[in-house]
Design an enzyme around this catalytic site. Sequence first.
Site: not given
Length: 269
Positions: A129, A212, A244
């Site tokens: 991320s 995601d 995610h």
Amino acid sequence: MSADDVIKAHVKALKEGTERARGMAQTLLNVPYGEGDGEKLDVYIPNINSLDVHLVVYIHGGYWQFLSKEESGFMAVPLVDKGVVVVAVGYDIAPKGNMDLMVSQVRRSIVSVVQQYSHISGLYLCGHSAGAHLAAMVLSTDWSQYSITPQIKGAFLVSGIYDLLPILSTYVNEPLKMTEEVAVRNSPSKLVSQLKLSSCSCQIVVAVAENDSPEFRKQSEEFYKTLEASGLNVTMEDVANTDHFSIIEKLVDGEYHLTKLLLKMMGKS
């Protein structure tokens, strides 16, 4: 699950994995790589001695304002068994740190690791991320400004953000206080020519979760295509049955697709 519960479950999974890693590996905690309070590393060392030492630096996510190195040792669980050293990097998250500082810190952390572990046979990066953004910024470093040029053999950029402009107008930017100028100079998507100069021999994996959000998927796909068009050694992994958070949590498992891919890249499978 509510958004808050999702985050709590994610932190719990990372913490549990890190506690497991600390029970399995020899650890060197809070190793300084700079003068700042937040400029510390945690090192997870295998119990087996090997001349062929591979080292993975993990850069945590959390939108540049959450998480820390304290829950970032989880991927050492399957890796130390294979003789791989794992280093979790701490950096000053917002509001204490701003984007320029965080980028500078992760770059300096890599220099410090290379200086401290000069005998390693392979240096690898993994970021999730916001950490994938920071890892991509490491790959885009002009190392002429530093004392050494790290030879990064491979990088796993997992569910990352490579263009910061779309987040300027969101809540994420409130503690970061980025201007457009700051966002542009810290966007890997705008630094591909420097990335090519600095990391032409690096094997790059751009990984994205099947579930995601559309913006994360779009950013990964576009960054992958840009790198590929530049002639870089890059592959795209669209990881099935992940979101995610689970895409990175599963690196605690030796049988997980990305774990096996990383070990294969190191010749450790």
